[in-house]
Design a protein around this motif. Structure first.
Motif, mmCIF file in Angstrom:
data_model
loop_
_atom_site.group_PDB
_atom_site.id
_atom_site.type_symbol
_atom_site.label_atom_id
_atom_site.label_comp_id
_atom_site.label_asym_id
_atom_site.label_seq_id
_atom_site.Cartn_x
_atom_site.Cartn_y
_atom_site.Cartn_z
ATOM 1 N N ARG A 148 0.819 -1.218 0.000
ATOM 2 C CA ARG A 148 0.000 0.000 0.000
ATOM 3 C C ARG A 148 0.857 1.274 0.000
ATOM 4 N N ALA A 149 2.124 1.149 0.369
ATOM 5 C CA ALA A 149 2.980 2.339 0.426
ATOM 6 C C ALA A 149 3.034 3.002 -0.937
ATOM 7 N N CYS A 150 2.837 4.308 -0.958
ATOM 8 C CA CYS A 150 2.924 5.083 -2.202
ATOM 9 C C CYS A 150 1.691 4.944 -3.110
ATOM 10 N N THR A 151 0.604 4.380 -2.591
ATOM 11 C CA THR A 151 -0.648 4.371 -3.346
ATOM 12 C C THR A 151 -1.178 5.808 -3.409
ATOM 13 N N PRO A 152 -1.697 6.259 -4.556
ATOM 14 C CA PRO A 152 -2.136 7.662 -4.637
ATOM 15 C C PRO A 152 -3.437 7.950 -3.895
ATOM 16 N N LEU A 153 -3.420 9.022 -3.112
ATOM 17 C CA LEU A 153 -4.610 9.451 -2.377
ATOM 18 C C LEU A 153 -4.869 10.922 -2.654
ATOM 19 N N ILE A 154 -6.137 11.323 -2.462
ATOM 20 C CA ILE A 154 -6.393 12.741 -2.254
ATOM 21 C C ILE A 154 -6.966 12.872 -0.854
ATOM 22 N N GLU A 155 -6.633 13.969 -0.189
ATOM 23 C CA GLU A 155 -7.263 14.271 1.093
ATOM 24 C C GLU A 155 -8.162 15.480 0.879
ATOM 25 N N ILE A 156 -9.426 15.302 1.197
ATOM 26 C CA ILE A 156 -10.424 16.347 0.969
ATOM 27 C C ILE A 156 -10.815 16.909 2.333
ATOM 28 N N VAL A 157 -10.502 18.175 2.556
ATOM 29 C CA VAL A 157 -10.673 18.769 3.887
ATOM 30 C C VAL A 157 -11.784 19.819 3.858
ATOM 31 N N THR A 158 -12.769 19.666 4.724
ATOM 32 C CA THR A 158 -13.849 20.669 4.765
ATOM 33 C C THR A 158 -13.537 21.759 5.781
ATOM 34 N N HIS A 159 -14.209 22.889 5.648
ATOM 35 C CA HIS A 159 -14.255 23.867 6.735
ATOM 36 C C HIS A 159 -15.126 23.245 7.838
ATOM 37 N N PRO A 160 -15.044 23.775 9.051
ATOM 38 C CA PRO A 160 -15.878 23.190 10.121
ATOM 39 C C PRO A 160 -17.328 23.643 9.985
ATOM 40 N N ASP A 161 -18.016 23.170 8.947
ATOM 41 C CA ASP A 161 -19.355 23.646 8.611
ATOM 42 C C ASP A 161 -20.466 22.674 9.001
ATOM 43 N N LEU A 162 -20.095 21.489 9.443
ATOM 44 C CA LEU A 162 -21.123 20.486 9.740
ATOM 45 C C LEU A 162 -21.565 20.613 11.193
ATOM 46 N N ARG A 163 -22.879 20.386 11.426
ATOM 47 C CA ARG A 163 -23.417 20.665 12.756
ATOM 48 C C ARG A 163 -23.873 19.436 13.526
ATOM 49 N N ASN A 164 -23.944 18.317 12.870
ATOM 50 C CA ASN A 164 -24.361 17.108 13.598
ATOM 51 C C ASN A 164 -24.041 15.863 12.774
ATOM 52 N N ALA A 165 -24.358 14.705 13.369
ATOM 53 C CA ALA A 165 -24.023 13.429 12.734
ATOM 54 C C ALA A 165 -24.802 13.219 11.428
ATOM 55 N N ASP A 166 -26.047 13.673 11.380
ATOM 56 C CA ASP A 166 -26.845 13.480 10.166
ATOM 57 C C ASP A 166 -26.269 14.272 8.986
ATOM 58 N N GLU A 167 -25.867 15.509 9.249
ATOM 59 C CA GLU A 167 -25.260 16.302 8.174
ATOM 60 C C GLU A 167 -23.943 15.659 7.728
ATOM 61 N N THR A 168 -23.212 15.137 8.695
ATOM 62 C CA THR A 168 -21.940 14.488 8.363
ATOM 63 C C THR A 168 -22.175 13.293 7.448
ATOM 64 N N GLU A 169 -23.172 12.497 7.779
ATOM 65 C CA GLU A 169 -23.475 11.324 6.955
ATOM 66 C C GLU A 169 -23.905 11.755 5.544
ATOM 67 N N ALA A 170 -24.750 12.779 5.487
ATOM 68 C CA ALA A 170 -25.224 13.251 4.178
ATOM 69 C C ALA A 170 -24.040 13.731 3.329
ATOM 70 N N TYR A 171 -23.121 14.453 3.960
ATOM 71 C CA TYR A 171 -21.940 14.934 3.232
ATOM 72 C C TYR A 171 -21.112 13.759 2.726
ATOM 73 N N LEU A 172 -20.855 12.803 3.604
ATOM 74 C CA LEU A 172 -20.004 11.661 3.221
ATOM 75 C C LEU A 172 -20.625 10.867 2.074
ATOM 76 N N LYS A 173 -21.942 10.667 2.152
ATOM 77 C CA LYS A 173 -22.607 9.895 1.100
ATOM 78 C C LYS A 173 -22.542 10.635 -0.230
ATOM 79 N N LYS A 174 -22.775 11.921 -0.172
ATOM 80 C CA LYS A 174 -22.759 12.728 -1.395
ATOM 81 C C LYS A 174 -21.350 12.755 -1.992
#
Ligand code: ADP
Ligand code: MG
Ligand code: ZN
Length: 487
Positions: A148-174
């Motif tokens: 797995r070493a050197c496998t290509p990744l992107i890291e996608i970083v959000t602003h702290p805009d999410l307010r609860n677990a449901d919004e987090t799930e919706a974001y992740l699914k989308k």
């Protein structure tokens, strides 16, 4: 009086780019390979080996960036993130720090009827670390698999805009859906090609300044992410209400205990002594290249759902189900096109027919694995079957049997209908003689029907269908029966 708190959540998602080879060498990224098979001097960090960026990985990262409405930086910089752990052969990870490839994007999510824009701070490229296997072998030592070493990744970083677990799930699914439909990532949480860290803090309601956060690491299911966030919010509230303070740390999730637990105190960026990698020149991306990648972006699932509802007459529910996987979505569109080529009818009716049959009879046989998927009947084959229903060669009930046989034998609809003599009986004479016999055999029911028990029509239709082995044209049966029963 107790103070009310509100949570704040920011997410870091690591998504593996869907390439055949690694980020800085030509080793395979094949997931199932035997340990330490896919390695070379570069991904092992041997002295003298130099990295060379994978063009396909860069293009996939740009594709993700544009699909998520980011600005693409013309010149971004690979940086070394230094830390010492056996999963990092070089003693540093090649990542991007000050000048990431993509910035300032967003994802719109819908939760409880409200649309919310979640801002994306940055998307940077980096290589994955190797995999430690703890407690391995007879001595319980730690083994390291460098595949797995050197496998290509992107890291996608959000602003702290999410307010609860449901919004987090919706974001992740989308997000996962967008990355899968653009073929950037295979969306596989179990194999770890889509991983999420959730940063969670709380603050008194209305206060601007954010509280100290805990970073919940590497939780490999959406369900667990939600549980871990909910637990963490309650833990931090209890801690602060009891006069304590939240410490900035990395925490894991124990599904067995239903709790988050402290793993280590959180490093700060300066602990990593980031600096530009002297082995790699700045990554240059031209405007033309960005424009080309963007022009190759496929239609995204959200746009498909809206279009299918207006153009193909699908309900929102149909549209959501059938955008459940890219293979399914393409299949629906191909089948609709094939059927429309035959029928040349109202596209909304055609779309609805395909959607209904697909969900009722075919969906249960569809197998998917990451970005791959298999629908056991080709689009043209399903269209051929639906044409037979449409021109009344067979009825809908027989079609259900035929599709099962198509799946089992791989043979075409017409061939099966012909060989098994399944064509619908529309010959009124033949149907009438069955009806006469049935009417004669059921005088009591006929009497009751004539006295007003009109729902007995169902019973008679059933009898005729049984007598004709389901092949009678239901419309003709209904008409002839009603006439006969009138007496
Ligand atoms: P790192 O975790 O690598 O140190 P950052 O400090 O940039 O990186 O933050 C990473 C994530 O944490 C981002 O998604 C950001 O929105 C989120 N975040 C930062 N501060 C907070 C906070 N106080 N509460 C919740 N999330 C936060
Ligand atoms: Mg982090
Ligand atoms: Zn290699």
């Amino acid at each position: 009086m107790s103070i009310a708190y509100e949570p704040t959540i920011g997410l870091e998602v690591h998504a593996q780019l869907n390439t055949c080879t690694k980020l800085f060498c030509r080793c395979s990224t094949d997931y199932g390979a035997p340990p330490n098979d896919n390695i070379c001097p570069t991904c092992l960090g041997l002295p003298g080996a130099l990295p060379s960026p994978n063009r396909q990985a860069v293009e996939l990262a740009i594709r993700a960036g544009r699909a998520l409405h980011c600005t693409i930086r013309g010149k971004s910089v690979f940086a070394r993130k230094n830390y010492f752990y056996p999963d990092l052969p070089k003693g540093y990870q090649i990542s991007q720090f000050e000048l990431p490839l993509c910035e300032d994007g967003h994802v719109d999510i819908e939760v409880g009827g409200e649309t919310r824009r979640i801002r994306i701070q940055r998307i940077h490229m980096e290589e994955d670390a190797a995999k430690n296997i703890h407690g391995a072998g007879q001595t319980g030592t730690t083994w390291v698999d460098y595949n797995r070493a050197c496998t290509p990744l992107i890291e996608i970083v959000t602003h702290p805009d999410l307010r609860n677990a449901d919004e987090t799930e919706a974001y992740l699914k989308k997000l996962r859906e967008i990355l899968m439909f653009t073929q950037v990532n295979d969306g596989n949480l179990e194999e770890g090609s889509f991983r999420c860290d959730a940063n969670v803090s709380i603050k008194p309601v209305g206060r601007e300044e954010l509280g100290t956060r805990a970073e919940l690491k590497n939780i490999n299911s959406f369900k667990f992410v939600k549980k871990a966030i909910d637990f963490e919010i309650v833990r931090q509230e209890a801690l602060i209400s009891g006069g304590g303070t939240v410490v900035q740390e990395t925490r894991g999730w124990s599904e067995g205990d239903g709790k988050t637990f402290s793993m280590r105190t959180k490093e700060e960026a300066h602990d990593y002594r980031y600096f530009p990698d002297p082995d790699l020149p700045p990554l240059v991306v031209t405007e033309d290249q960005v424009a080309r990648v963007e022009s190759e972006l496929p239609e995204l699932p959200e746009a498909k759902r809206a279009r299918w509802q207006t153009e193909l007459g699908l309900t929102e529910y149909d549209a959501v189900v059938l955008t459940g996987h890219p293979v399914l979505a393409t299949y629906l569109e191909d089948t609709v096109a094939a059927l429309q080529a035959e029928l040349n009818g109202d596209l909304k009716k055609v779309g609805k027919k395909v959607a209904n049959f697909l969900q009722g009879e075919v969906l249960q046989h569809v197998k998917t694995d990451g970005l791959h998927g298999e629908v056991p009947v080709p689009p043209g084959g399903l269209a051929e079957l639906l044409v037979l229903v449409e021109n009344a060669t067979i009825n809908g009930k027989i079609a259900k049997d035929v599709v099962v046989e198509m799946i089992e034998t791989g043979r075409g609809a017409k061939a099966i209908v012909e060989k098994r003599g399944l064509a619908q009986v529309t010959d009124t004479g033949a149907i009438q003689s069955e009806i006469d016999a049935i009417v004669a055999a059921h005088p009591k029911e006929v009497e009751a029907y004539r006295c007003g028990k009109e729902n007995l029509i169902g019973f008679f239709v059933g009898q005729v269908m049984k007598a004709t082995k389901g092949k009678a044209n239901p419309k003709v049966v209904n008409e002839l029966l009603r006439a006969s029963l009138k007496g």
